[in-house]
Design an enzyme around this catalytic site. Sequence first.
Site, PDB file in Angstrom:
ATOM      1  N   CYS A 112       0.813  -1.221   0.000  1.00  0.00           N
ATOM      2  CA  CYS A 112       0.000   0.000   0.000  1.00  0.00           C
ATOM      3  C   CYS A 112       0.847   1.272   0.000  1.00  0.00           C
ATOM      4  O   CYS A 112       0.338   2.349  -0.300  1.00  0.00           O
ATOM      5  CB  CYS A 112      -0.942   0.007   1.197  1.00  0.00           C
ATOM      6  SG  CYS A 112      -1.882  -1.503   1.337  1.00  0.00           S
ATOM      7  N   HIS A 250      -3.342   6.903   3.047  1.00  0.00           N
ATOM      8  CA  HIS A 250      -3.720   5.596   2.506  1.00  0.00           C
ATOM      9  C   HIS A 250      -5.104   5.259   3.064  1.00  0.00           C
ATOM     10  O   HIS A 250      -5.345   5.401   4.262  1.00  0.00           O
ATOM     11  CB  HIS A 250      -2.688   4.541   2.918  1.00  0.00           C
ATOM     12  CG  HIS A 250      -3.123   3.161   2.602  1.00  0.00           C
ATOM     13  ND1 HIS A 250      -3.623   2.812   1.362  1.00  0.00           N
ATOM     14  CD2 HIS A 250      -3.167   2.028   3.356  1.00  0.00           C
ATOM     15  CE1 HIS A 250      -3.950   1.540   1.379  1.00  0.00           C
ATOM     16  NE2 HIS A 250      -3.686   1.040   2.568  1.00  0.00           N
ATOM     17  N   ASN A 280     -10.141  -0.409   0.327  1.00  0.00           N
ATOM     18  CA  ASN A 280      -8.687  -0.292   0.293  1.00  0.00           C
ATOM     19  C   ASN A 280      -8.175  -0.858  -1.028  1.00  0.00           C
ATOM     20  O   ASN A 280      -8.242  -2.064  -1.256  1.00  0.00           O
ATOM     21  CB  ASN A 280      -8.126  -1.074   1.492  1.00  0.00           C
ATOM     22  CG  ASN A 280      -6.616  -1.035   1.574  1.00  0.00           C
ATOM     23  OD1 ASN A 280      -5.943  -0.648   0.628  1.00  0.00           O
ATOM     24  ND2 ASN A 280      -6.082  -1.455   2.704  1.00  0.00           N
TER      25      ASN A 280
HETATM   26  O1  UT7 Z   1      -3.406  -1.475   3.671  1.00  0.00           O
HETATM   27  C1  UT7 Z   1      -3.159  -2.013   4.913  1.00  0.00           C
HETATM   28  C2  UT7 Z   1      -4.307  -2.908   5.169  1.00  0.00           C
HETATM   29  N1  UT7 Z   1      -4.734  -3.233   6.432  1.00  0.00           N
HETATM   30  C3  UT7 Z   1      -5.174  -2.422   7.403  1.00  0.00           C
HETATM   31  O2  UT7 Z   1      -5.069  -1.246   7.422  1.00  0.00           O
HETATM   32  C4  UT7 Z   1      -5.851  -3.144   8.521  1.00  0.00           C
HETATM   33  C5  UT7 Z   1      -5.774  -2.468   9.836  1.00  0.00           C
HETATM   34  N2  UT7 Z   1      -6.701  -3.109  10.737  1.00  0.00           N
HETATM   35  C6  UT7 Z   1      -8.026  -2.900  10.697  1.00  0.00           C
HETATM   36  O3  UT7 Z   1      -8.493  -2.086   9.897  1.00  0.00           O
HETATM   37  C7  UT7 Z   1      -8.915  -3.633  11.673  1.00  0.00           C
HETATM   38  O4  UT7 Z   1      -8.110  -4.363  12.571  1.00  0.00           O
HETATM   39  C8  UT7 Z   1      -9.920  -4.586  10.967  1.00  0.00           C
HETATM   40  C9  UT7 Z   1     -10.990  -3.772  10.241  1.00  0.00           C
HETATM   41  C10 UT7 Z   1      -9.211  -5.481   9.977  1.00  0.00           C
HETATM   42  C11 UT7 Z   1     -10.610  -5.466  11.985  1.00  0.00           C
HETATM   43  O5  UT7 Z   1     -11.256  -4.646  12.966  1.00  0.00           O
HETATM   44  P1  UT7 Z   1     -11.149  -5.028  14.519  1.00  0.00           P
HETATM   45  O6  UT7 Z   1     -11.954  -4.048  15.262  1.00  0.00           O
HETATM   46  O7  UT7 Z   1      -9.685  -5.166  14.826  1.00  0.00           O
HETATM   47  O8  UT7 Z   1     -11.913  -6.413  14.556  1.00  0.00           O
HETATM   48  P2  UT7 Z   1     -11.376  -7.825  15.037  1.00  0.00           P
HETATM   49  O9  UT7 Z   1     -10.409  -8.383  14.040  1.00  0.00           O
HETATM   50  O10 UT7 Z   1     -10.947  -7.717  16.468  1.00  0.00           O
HETATM   51  O11 UT7 Z   1     -12.690  -8.667  14.986  1.00  0.00           O
HETATM   52  C12 UT7 Z   1     -13.747  -8.416  15.892  1.00  0.00           C
HETATM   53  C13 UT7 Z   1     -14.857  -9.418  15.641  1.00  0.00           C
HETATM   54  C14 UT7 Z   1     -14.379 -10.870  15.622  1.00  0.00           C
HETATM   55  O12 UT7 Z   1     -15.382 -11.646  16.227  1.00  0.00           O
HETATM   56  P3  UT7 Z   1     -15.248 -12.140  17.749  1.00  0.00           P
HETATM   57  O13 UT7 Z   1     -13.986 -12.931  17.797  1.00  0.00           O
HETATM   58  O14 UT7 Z   1     -15.202 -10.881  18.569  1.00  0.00           O
HETATM   59  O15 UT7 Z   1     -16.486 -12.947  17.949  1.00  0.00           O
HETATM   60  C15 UT7 Z   1     -14.311 -11.208  14.164  1.00  0.00           C
HETATM   61  O16 UT7 Z   1     -14.478 -12.567  13.905  1.00  0.00           O
HETATM   62  O17 UT7 Z   1     -15.431  -9.179  14.347  1.00  0.00           O
HETATM   63  C16 UT7 Z   1     -15.447 -10.402  13.608  1.00  0.00           C
HETATM   64  N3  UT7 Z   1     -15.308 -10.069  12.188  1.00  0.00           N
HETATM   65  C17 UT7 Z   1     -16.359  -9.794  11.416  1.00  0.00           C
HETATM   66  N4  UT7 Z   1     -17.701  -9.770  11.669  1.00  0.00           N
HETATM   67  C18 UT7 Z   1     -18.510  -9.448  10.654  1.00  0.00           C
HETATM   68  C19 UT7 Z   1     -14.181  -9.956  11.462  1.00  0.00           C
HETATM   69  N5  UT7 Z   1     -14.477  -9.608  10.209  1.00  0.00           N
HETATM   70  C20 UT7 Z   1     -15.835  -9.507  10.149  1.00  0.00           C
HETATM   71  C21 UT7 Z   1     -16.736  -9.168   9.122  1.00  0.00           C
HETATM   72  N6  UT7 Z   1     -18.048  -9.144   9.430  1.00  0.00           N
HETATM   73  N7  UT7 Z   1     -16.339  -8.862   7.877  1.00  0.00           N
END
Ligand code: UT7
Length: 325
Positions: A112, A250, A280
């Site tokens: 990115c 970004h 993204n």
């Molecule tokens: O270009 C560089 C690219 N990457 C980034 O910039 C990523 C940076 N990170 C992020 O943007 C965030 O960490 C994410 C958006 C990827 C994830 O957000 P989060 O608040 O860190 O969520 P999490 O990974 O802690 O997941 C929370 C919950 C989980 O469920 P449990 O374990 O709490 O029951 C996941 O399984 O959300 C669940 N989950 C979803 N639920 C519905 C994960 N993805 C999804 C989804 N829909 N698409």
Amino acid sequence: MNNVKIIGVGSYAPERIVTNSDLSEIVDTSDEWISSRTGIKERRITEGEDTSSLAAKAALNAIKDANINPLEIDLLIVATTSPDSFTPSTACLVQAIIGADNATCFDIGAACSGFIYGLNVGTQFVKTGVAKTVLVIGAEVLSKILDWEDRSTCVLFGDGAGAAILSKSETNGILSIFTGSDGKGAEFLKCPAVTVKNPFASNIDKKSSVVSMNGKEVFKFAVKTMPIGIDKVLKDSAYTIDDIKYIVPHQANMRIIEHVAKKLGIDNEKFFINLDRYGNTSAATIPIALDEMAKQGLLKNGDKIILVGFGGGLTFGSVLIEWLI
Ligand code: UT7
């Protein structure tokens, strides 16, 4: 050393819009989760077009904007994580499509941050007189390397391309530029290539060529390195944050941008955002945003803006630009 400035910008995104509710029919997700956790509402996904095709369309728009002949381009760089092939480079494929017959062409892999890396390389070529006119493209078809059963990644990304043309100039438009890398974080965001498989290989580690990510670690890296990048290019110039009209980050997650704004003590409004409409698009996010800003008339001659990115590698970078079109 020569002065360098941006003389044209362009972008292209596939027509097919895929909304959050469309995705909820493919994986267990919802518009509510995606919108509230990321700010993304929809993204563009190709229906078969590959990276070189998106890149060439963005490039032709930038060439038109700069009002140059493709034969004037002497360096053509494509920043991409999703090239058409191992070889030829996507840059060579774009060269043939747009007729930039006099260019040296190569790809850059900095995920990115790739567009900023490309601007940095192009700027050095122009500064030193090795090139006069450089086409830098950030282009991705991430949809082909996503695991469409993994809701934690497939909802975040989109396809698209953006381009800028750098040229030798009387006045300087690239005021300061900075790039950095941290390979210790390589595991946090990756997409393996092919497995080493030959008659002599012993341990065959079967790889799956799809994106996987530790979102929390990438989030931490982003909120740490974006302010570093912004501070660095300000310190290397004569300007302070108050002189900056827009920051073009970004586009990965609205919550990352809000964290960075808070850390820097500035308004969210200083950041140009279009991730709600594109998701993204990795190396393409910043040049697509730049092109939208230019087309919306947001950028006036003399405006100072900062482009700032982070991504797989891990990589990061920033550039302070004086808009001189
Ligand atoms: O270009 C560089 C690219 N990457 C980034 O910039 C990523 C940076 N990170 C992020 O943007 C965030 O960490 C994410 C958006 C990827 C994830 O957000 P989060 O608040 O860190 O969520 P999490 O990974 O802690 O997941 C929370 C919950 C989980 O469920 P449990 O374990 O709490 O029951 C996941 O399984 O959300 C669940 N989950 C979803 N639920 C519905 C994960 N993805 C999804 C989804 N829909 N698409």
